[in-house]
Write an enzyme that holds these catalytic residues in place. Structure first.
Site, mmCIF file in Angstrom:
data_model
loop_
_atom_site.group_PDB
_atom_site.id
_atom_site.type_symbol
_atom_site.label_atom_id
_atom_site.label_comp_id
_atom_site.label_asym_id
_atom_site.label_seq_id
_atom_site.Cartn_x
_atom_site.Cartn_y
_atom_site.Cartn_z
ATOM 1 N N ARG A 274 -5.790 -9.808 4.382
ATOM 2 C CA ARG A 274 -4.561 -8.997 4.447
ATOM 3 C C ARG A 274 -3.372 -9.739 3.854
ATOM 4 O O ARG A 274 -3.383 -10.955 3.712
ATOM 5 C CB ARG A 274 -4.234 -8.658 5.902
ATOM 6 C CG ARG A 274 -5.269 -7.747 6.543
ATOM 7 C CD ARG A 274 -4.617 -6.797 7.485
ATOM 8 N NE ARG A 274 -5.545 -5.849 8.055
ATOM 9 C CZ ARG A 274 -5.297 -4.568 8.202
ATOM 10 N NH1 ARG A 274 -4.155 -4.065 7.784
ATOM 11 N NH2 ARG A 274 -6.154 -3.762 8.764
ATOM 12 N N LYS B 143 -3.781 4.591 4.632
ATOM 13 C CA LYS B 143 -2.373 4.825 4.980
ATOM 14 C C LYS B 143 -1.423 4.031 4.082
ATOM 15 O O LYS B 143 -0.467 4.560 3.543
ATOM 16 C CB LYS B 143 -2.094 4.409 6.436
ATOM 17 C CG LYS B 143 -2.531 5.353 7.493
ATOM 18 C CD LYS B 143 -1.895 5.063 8.844
ATOM 19 C CE LYS B 143 -1.909 3.629 9.289
ATOM 20 N NZ LYS B 143 -3.248 3.043 9.432
ATOM 21 N N THR B 144 -1.689 2.737 3.971
ATOM 22 C CA THR B 144 -0.794 1.860 3.196
ATOM 23 C C THR B 144 -0.863 2.197 1.714
ATOM 24 O O THR B 144 0.153 2.364 1.033
ATOM 25 C CB THR B 144 -1.156 0.383 3.431
ATOM 26 O OG1 THR B 144 -1.003 0.090 4.824
ATOM 27 C CG2 THR B 144 -0.264 -0.543 2.629
ATOM 28 N N SER C 235 -6.987 2.136 10.615
ATOM 29 C CA SER C 235 -7.103 1.065 9.616
ATOM 30 C C SER C 235 -8.239 1.378 8.651
ATOM 31 O O SER C 235 -9.314 1.811 9.065
ATOM 32 C CB SER C 235 -7.394 -0.269 10.306
ATOM 33 O OG SER C 235 -6.314 -0.641 11.112
ATOM 34 N N HIS D 6 1.001 6.568 14.665
ATOM 35 C CA HIS D 6 0.235 5.571 13.903
ATOM 36 C C HIS D 6 0.005 6.186 12.522
ATOM 37 O O HIS D 6 -1.014 6.819 12.259
ATOM 38 C CB HIS D 6 -1.099 5.262 14.591
ATOM 39 C CG HIS D 6 -1.832 4.116 13.964
ATOM 40 N ND1 HIS D 6 -3.192 4.058 13.847
ATOM 41 C CD2 HIS D 6 -1.366 2.961 13.427
ATOM 42 C CE1 HIS D 6 -3.539 2.925 13.253
ATOM 43 N NE2 HIS D 6 -2.447 2.250 12.990
ATOM 44 N N ARG E 36 -8.334 -7.847 15.249
ATOM 45 C CA ARG E 36 -7.856 -7.642 16.605
ATOM 46 C C ARG E 36 -9.006 -7.750 17.618
ATOM 47 O O ARG E 36 -10.170 -7.551 17.273
ATOM 48 C CB ARG E 36 -7.214 -6.259 16.742
ATOM 49 C CG ARG E 36 -5.823 -6.161 16.141
ATOM 50 C CD ARG E 36 -5.225 -4.773 16.338
ATOM 51 N NE ARG E 36 -5.998 -3.739 15.665
ATOM 52 C CZ ARG E 36 -6.845 -2.914 16.275
ATOM 53 N NH1 ARG E 36 -7.026 -2.990 17.584
ATOM 54 N NH2 ARG E 36 -7.509 -2.004 15.584
ATOM 55 N N LYS F 33 0.802 -5.252 16.712
ATOM 56 C CA LYS F 33 0.329 -4.122 17.511
ATOM 57 C C LYS F 33 0.842 -4.190 18.943
ATOM 58 O O LYS F 33 0.906 -3.174 19.632
ATOM 59 C CB LYS F 33 -1.205 -4.047 17.479
ATOM 60 C CG LYS F 33 -1.756 -3.613 16.121
ATOM 61 C CD LYS F 33 -1.166 -2.286 15.649
ATOM 62 C CE LYS F 33 -1.814 -1.794 14.365
ATOM 63 N NZ LYS F 33 -1.094 -0.657 13.761
ATOM 64 N N ASP G 188 2.794 2.120 8.301
ATOM 65 C CA ASP G 188 1.858 2.083 9.426
ATOM 66 C C ASP G 188 2.367 2.654 10.749
ATOM 67 O O ASP G 188 1.602 3.233 11.497
ATOM 68 C CB ASP G 188 1.403 0.636 9.660
ATOM 69 C CG ASP G 188 0.197 0.530 10.576
ATOM 70 O OD1 ASP G 188 -0.766 1.292 10.376
ATOM 71 O OD2 ASP G 188 0.209 -0.296 11.496
#
Length: 482
Positions: free
Chosen positions: A309, A229-230, A225, A207, A32, A179, A244
């Site tokens: 990713r 989390k994932t 990130s 988030h 990003r 996003k 997410d």
């Protein structure tokens, strides 16, 4: 299949790898570009937006200049792809989204990441519930004009809440679209169901990942990130709600997305079986290196980027909850941090005040690859574990979380998935095996069952650490100072 064919035919660097996934390249940008994000200054939302470094003002004239440039570019393309879907699984809260792009890669990515509409909803899409869809004009292959007021580079990601539009120029990284939808949800949700309702009774965007156990106990995993989390929400013993972005509303919790977007660096089937098996036909692999003869992907190879990713639909996870919404409130709040200094313990129990402190400060380390230019961990404080995506002031989200915790009650833990035994370069990153066992200890009640005498306050930080080993996690791992 059509989007695969289009990508293979028209987009250099695209290929089908041995697992059947579509491998693509995002060009120069592989993460990003938060410094290039702009929000249009508009009377209706001007007093709501947290203006500053995160939400940089853009005049309407500059937005329209960028929009015209993007639309002109898209109109000149030999082919365009249009994807319709929703942000959010709950019909009372969801936002219709339309993506217009010149790349098949972007279309397949958003087809995976948006909540898919039914045939009936697709037909009525442009008038769905009298809501004009939020339109993303992705002309990322084409740069913005640096001379346009408010531009600081050839990349621009700008959002107009009034027009319900997002314009992307100068970056082909697909995460910007994902996003962008989250940014819109971060603005709209706190206004629902009604703006004047008390904080506990409005919709709180998070988030965070979420899953649910057999006893309908919902866990929320906050984190930036690279904090896990994932990975940690994909648990074979629990149903995945999402990895997410979620909304905690008066009736329960729903996922904003129709898919998952997982980091693949160092991916193995042994470490992350659910995610590894989701890398198949229909998934999009971004910026990975693979053997052109065999199609085998080398997940250790970071020569293009550390931020490799995969985007795949939720249903690729065997125990995903579809539709991704539950009528239950969170029982466990887990704040994930990646401490690069090896100071925080792998797990600590939080008081309500500590939850609010850590939520507002959002300490973690930026991990390599999540943003342009980050190549090794660096300490950062990201309010609400998601500052780049906040629209309102962090105190608005914090007040809502505090009110919801007060109303519904939930135990809370801080889990450090970062370094133990010393800082980055000396210690080791906490083993995923150990972190999973600590998460299991939260879910099976063994941590809650520990008497107060089995907890000890950590000096300076005041966090409650276990005195002894938990499951197979040795005492010396749990207590960094010893």
């Amino acid at each position: 299949g059509v989007l695969y064919e289009q990508a293979l035919k028209h987009e250099a660097g695209s290929a089908i790898v041995s697992s059947g996934a579509l491998a693509v390249k995002s060009g120069k940008k592989t993460g990003r570009s938060p410094l290039d994000k702009r929000i249009v200054f508009e009377e209706a939302s001007a007093d709501d937006v947290w203006w500053g470094k995160v939400n940089v003002k853009l005049e309407n004239k500059s937005f329209l200049t960028n929009r015209e440039r993007a639309v002109d570019y898209l109109n000149l393309q030999p082919r365009l792809y249009v994807v319709d879907g929703f942000g959010g699984w709950d019909k009372d809260y969801r936002v219709p989204v339309r993506v217009i792009t010149s790349r098949a890669y972007h279309a397949l990515f958003m087809q995976n990441m948006l909540v898919p509409p039914t045939e009936e909803e697709l037909v009525e899409f442009m008038t769905y519930g009298n809501k004009k869809p939020f339109v993303i004009y992705n002309a990322g292959v084409f740069p913005c004009n640096r001379q346009t007021d408010g531009m600081t580079s050839s990349t621009s990601v700008s959002v107009s809440f009034k027009r319900k539009e997002m314009v992307i120029l100068g970056t082909q990284y697909a995460g910007e679209m994902k996003k962008g939808v989250f940014t819109v949800m971060n603005y709209l949700m706190p206004l629902m169901p009604k703006r004047e309702l008390p904080p506990a009774d409005r919709a709180l965007p998070l988030h965070a990942s979420a899953n649910i156990g057999p006893a309908n106990d919902v866990s929320i995993f906050f984190g930036l990130s690279g904090t896990g989390k994932t990975t940690l929400s994909a648990d074979p013993k629990r149903a995945l709600i999402g990895d997410d972005e979620h909304v905690w509303h008066p009736g329960g919790v729903f996922n904003i997305e129709g898919g998952c977007y997982a980091k693949t660096i160092g991916m193995t089937r042994e470490k992350e079986p659910e995610i590894y098996d989701a890398i198949r036909f229909g998934s999009v692999l971004e910026n990975v290196v693979f053997n052109e003869a065999t199609g085998e992907v080398d997940f250790e190879d970071t020569s293009i980027t550390e931020n490799t990713r995969v985007a795949y639909p939720l249903q690729f996870i065997p125990n995903a909850r579809i539709p991704a919404k539950v009528e239950h409130h969170p029982k466990q709040i887990i704040l994930l941090t990646c401490d690069a200094f090896g100071v925080l313990p792998p797990i600590s129990k939080l008081t309500k005040d500590q939850v609010m402190y850590h939520f507002i400060s959002g300490y973690t380390a930026k991990v390599a690859g999540t943003e342009e230019g980050v190549t090794e961990p660096e300490a950062t404080f990201s309010a609400c574990f998601g500052a780049p995506f906040l629209v309102w002031h962090p105190s608005v989200y914090a007040e809502m979380l505090s009110a919801k915790l007060e109303k519904h009650g939930a135990s809370a833990f801080l889990v450090n998935t970062g370094w133990v035994g010393g800082p980055y370069g000396i210690g080791q990153r906490c083993s995923l095996k150990y972190t999973r066992q600590l998460i299991d200890a939260i879910h099976d009640g063994s941590l809650a069952a520990l008497p107060e005498s089995e907890w000890e306050e950590m000096p300076i930080f005041g966090l409650s650490m276990p005195k002894n080993s938990i499951k197979d996690v040795p005492r010396e791992i749990l207590r960094p100072a010893d």
